[in-house]
Design a protein around this motif. Structure first.
Motif, PDB file in Angstrom:
ATOM      1  N   GLU A 237       6.713   4.862  -0.743  1.00  0.00           N
ATOM      2  CA  GLU A 237       5.872   5.377   0.348  1.00  0.00           C
ATOM      3  C   GLU A 237       6.143   6.853   0.587  1.00  0.00           C
ATOM      4  O   GLU A 237       5.217   7.643   0.806  1.00  0.00           O
ATOM      5  CB  GLU A 237       6.130   4.568   1.619  1.00  0.00           C
ATOM      6  CG  GLU A 237       5.645   3.126   1.541  1.00  0.00           C
ATOM      7  CD  GLU A 237       5.979   2.346   2.788  1.00  0.00           C
ATOM      8  OE1 GLU A 237       6.575   2.947   3.715  1.00  0.00           O
ATOM      9  OE2 GLU A 237       5.645   1.141   2.850  1.00  0.00           O
ATOM     10  N   THR A 240       4.552   8.831  -2.215  1.00  0.00           N
ATOM     11  CA  THR A 240       3.095   8.888  -2.068  1.00  0.00           C
ATOM     12  C   THR A 240       2.697   9.874  -0.974  1.00  0.00           C
ATOM     13  O   THR A 240       1.765  10.677  -1.142  1.00  0.00           O
ATOM     14  CB  THR A 240       2.539   7.490  -1.751  1.00  0.00           C
ATOM     15  OG1 THR A 240       2.912   6.593  -2.804  1.00  0.00           O
ATOM     16  CG2 THR A 240       1.032   7.516  -1.629  1.00  0.00           C
ATOM     17  N   ASN A 244       0.590  13.384  -1.395  1.00  0.00           N
ATOM     18  CA  ASN A 244      -0.662  13.647  -0.685  1.00  0.00           C
ATOM     19  C   ASN A 244      -0.549  14.797   0.308  1.00  0.00           C
ATOM     20  O   ASN A 244      -1.492  15.056   1.062  1.00  0.00           O
ATOM     21  CB  ASN A 244      -1.123  12.388   0.052  1.00  0.00           C
ATOM     22  CG  ASN A 244      -1.531  11.291  -0.897  1.00  0.00           C
ATOM     23  OD1 ASN A 244      -1.919  11.556  -2.041  1.00  0.00           O
ATOM     24  ND2 ASN A 244      -1.444  10.050  -0.460  1.00  0.00           N
ATOM     25  N   GLY A 461      -5.078  11.163  -4.272  1.00  0.00           N
ATOM     26  CA  GLY A 461      -4.797   9.909  -4.969  1.00  0.00           C
ATOM     27  C   GLY A 461      -5.986   9.351  -5.709  1.00  0.00           C
ATOM     28  O   GLY A 461      -5.987   8.182  -6.102  1.00  0.00           O
TER      29      GLY A 461
END
Length: 495
Positions: A237, A240, A244, A461
């Motif tokens: 997490e 990610t 981003n 993504g």
């Protein structure tokens, strides 16, 4: 990949939790199967030895009974049998028939066949003068006792109390011809009446025990694997969110030694990348600021040149240099837009862009979809704007379509131009790469639009898909993952 391997790959769980759990379960099952195989082989050998020993002992007892009745005068034999019955029976249910009784033998089984073989061998060894001998195992239900048709169920309970059990067991039936017209009938049970079950390793109790052990191992493995993989989920997490451009909380330095080392390495990597991005921004801003001054000075000095042709060439070179500097700075700024993701109504965003293009005299068509996506609004607008500008420059006419496809939101921009040669797709998104027809129709472009759009889409993504349209022209599709929903389901929303 061969079809069996492809099928096996599809059956393998994709998550680490699923794979470790599958390995644990398969390992336990294989261990239990191997253990059952070894235990069954040992139990089979033990059961055969026990059955042979019991059959030999029972054969000697039956031979003694046969010798006893052979020693009696024929007219005394019924009296002795009656005395046995009045005494409550003996180990053998004894009767004398004129001919052997036909019985329905049990189905062939390894232990039963081994017992019959040992009994026959023992009886022939102990009774060498007996020529006619019948030995069978039969179930007690409707088992005949005499040649007159009487069954074992017709006899008094005291006569058969050692044979009839609550749970039926196979009855051993020995019939020996003592003299013509006189057959001795002996019926009894094996020392272990349920000896046939000893050869079955998969009893209900054992299956229940193995099922409980498998369930316990499965539960413990799931708990341990979840405890082990939970920090990895937090790391995924955080990675990610960092990819981003979002602010992610620091990873807790708890858990196993390997995870703590990985968390520290990730934090150090994230800090280095952040410093690199900040240094890159400062570097390009400094380059832009530092280069504009000498470029301006060169333009002023160019005005002092007497040769008009040379002055024009210098102006063109300096304009190209200025445009390259601005383009490089634009590449950095457009691909690194600091915004917070929010819910973007695609109809409103695309509607404004379409109206602006139509006011400029371009032909653009768009149908409302009612879809919303989580994204950085300004960054997404720049990505779509670059693709739309390319479509209008090189195709004269553009069509925009929005749809949901396999959990993604796809934004497709199609033009009606000449398309792109197949061998050019590999380098289409590289900076400063322009095709021949692009240079003719838009001489002021620099070949940065597709690269900037792809960088923005990948930062969300998603994926930028480029292809020629089957009906002619070129299409660019922005595929954004999950998080999309239909705003019609939300109260108070305008469309």
């Amino acid at each position: 990949m061969p079809k069996p391997l492809h099928l096996l790959a599809r059956l393998v769980p994709q998550s680490l939790l699923g794979r470790l759990t599958a390995v644990m379960v398969v390992g336990v099952l294989l261990t239990q199967l191997a253990g059952n195989f070894i235990w069954a082989a040992q139990r089979r050998a033990e059961a055969l030895n026990e059955v042979n020993a019991a059959s030999q002992h029972l054969g000697h007892s039956a031979a003694s009974a046969v010798r006893f009745f052979l020693s009696l005068p024929p007219n005394y034999r019924p009296l002795i049998i009656q005395q046995f019955r009045e005494m409550g029976g003996t180990r053998f249910l004894v009767n004398i028939n004129r001919a052997p009784v036909d019985v329905q033998a049990i189905a062939a089984q390894e232990l039963a066949d081994a017992a019959l073989k040992q009994l026959r061998s023992t009886l022939k060894e102990d009774l060498p003068n007996v020529s006619k001998l019948r030995i069978d195992f039969a179930w007690p239900e409707r088992l005949p006792v005499s040649d007159e048709g009487a069954t074992i169920g017709d006899l008094p309970d005291s006569w058969v109390q050692h044979i009839l059990l609550t749970k039926p067991a196979p009855v051993l039936l020995i019939q020996v011809e003592m003299d013509p017209g006189h057959w001795l009938y002996l019926a009894t049970l094996m020392p272990n009446p349920y000896f046939l079950e000893t050869g079955n390793p998969l009893t209900h109790d054992r299956l229940l025990l193995q099922a409980l052990s498998l369930a316990a191992v499965l539960l413990l493995s799931i708990l341990v694997v979840r405890w082990t993989t939970r920090p990895l989920a937090a790391l995924a997490e955080a990675a990610t969110a960092f990819g981003n451009g979002e602010q992610a909380p620091a990873l807790p330095e708890t858990g196993s030694r390997e995870f703590m080392a990985t968390a520290r390495a990730f934090e150090a990597m994230r800090e280095r990348i952040q410093r690199y991005i900040e240094d890159r921004e400062r570097l390009f801003v400094s380059i832009s600021h530092d280069l504009r001054t000498p470029i301006m000075r060169l333009k002023l000095r160019t005005e002092l040149l007497d040769d008009d042709d040379m002055r024009a060439e210098f102006h063109d070179d300096l304009d190209e240099l200025d445009m390259m500097v601005k383009g490089a700075l634009q590449t950095v700024k457009d691909s690194d837009i600091h915004e917070n993701p929010t819910e973007v109504r695609l109809d409103a965003l695309l509607g404004r862009m379409v109206r602006d293009a139509q006011l400029a005299g371009h032909k653009v068509s768009f149908e409302a979809s009612g879809l919303t996506v989580t994204a950085k609004p300004l960054a997404l607008k720049r990505a779509i704007g670059n693709l739309l500008n390319n479509a209008l420059h090189y195709g004269r006419q553009a069509e925009i379509a929005v749809r949901r496809n396999a959990g993604n939101i796809e934004i497709e921009i199609r033009d009606h131009g000449p398309g792109v040669p197949e061998d050019a797709f590999g380098s289409l998104c590289e900076p400063y790469v322009r095709l021949e027809h692009g240079r003719k129709q838009n001489s002021s472009g620099m070949g940065l639009g597709l690269g900037i759009a792809r960088g923005i889409v990948q930062a969300h993504g998603g994926e930028l898909l480029l292809a020629n349209h089957p009906e002619g022209g070129f299409r660019a599709t922005i595929a954004l993952p999950g998080g999309a929903f239909d705003p019609l389901a939300l109260p108070g929303q305008d469309h």
